[in-house]
Design a protein around this motif. Sequence first.
Motif: not given
Length: 321
Positions: A36, A207, A209, A218-221, A223-225, A228
Amino acid sequence: MATTTGAVETVDLRKSYGGVPVLDGLTMRVARGSVYALLGPNGAGKTTTVRILATLTAPDGGAARVDGHDVVRDRRRVRRTISLAGQHAALDDQQTGTENLHMMARLAGLAPAAARRRAADLLERFDLVTAGGRQVVTYSGGMRRRLDLAASLVGEPSVIFLDEPTTGLDPRSRQGLWEVVAELAGAGVTVLLTTQYLEEADRLADRIAVLHGGRLAAEGSASELKRRFGAHRLELTLHDAQSFAATAHRLGDRVTHRDETRLELAVATDGAAPEVRRLLDEVDPDRRGIARFTVREATLDDVFLTLTGDPVTARREVANV
């Protein structure tokens, strides 16, 4: 393999220094056996978060638990569970690498013979066997960081905090430490690291942060970040300095990258053909200024710029990536 129980959890965590909030209601959860990353500019609260989780600093409010133990009420239990490798190696320069690890193992409660075995195992694991008999003062920066990380693993912690572990290292040494971090996570150790290197977070973390102003932006993997918060980027190379100045003026504060020497500018776009055509027509109406252009997908750099809202700081932070 990560389980549903968080190895590290914070709820509404708060800390101020001199009336200035450093952490302003931070809530996050780190899955067991994961990597993380806390990412953010200087002053975002990364190191303060690690110090609170490692029981070195008391929070002003909120709660934090490591391996199920409250960092305020159960400090001793937390300390038996964790290890911390800070920004500066905690080593005795006048001792050899072997002596440093043997001393750490004895302090951790191992018997003399077990301490010697543990030191030898760690020297081999971190590729320091040939340097083990040398004084640490003779080590390179990369060797010192590897030895410091080895020392932090003497007690076989279930959670390890790495505060900017590769700052100041050359690319080869940084790559070596990345491999060690991946190995730790593969062995089931939970790794929470702070970093200013976007490539490092992208490469290592399950993950991420993004901290900004003491809050979780924001928080996520990775690829998700990117999906988004990142946008495609239209990169422009201009013919000459006059065209560069005119295009930069038309784009104004929409510029996300600027290199006057190379005559390069960049601006966010959704990547769709109509949007790209509109931007090209807007910044180069007579079709004489742009030498070439490229549309590329978002990177973590773009996410960082979007979430921190401070292009000047963000460019400084990503300059070494």
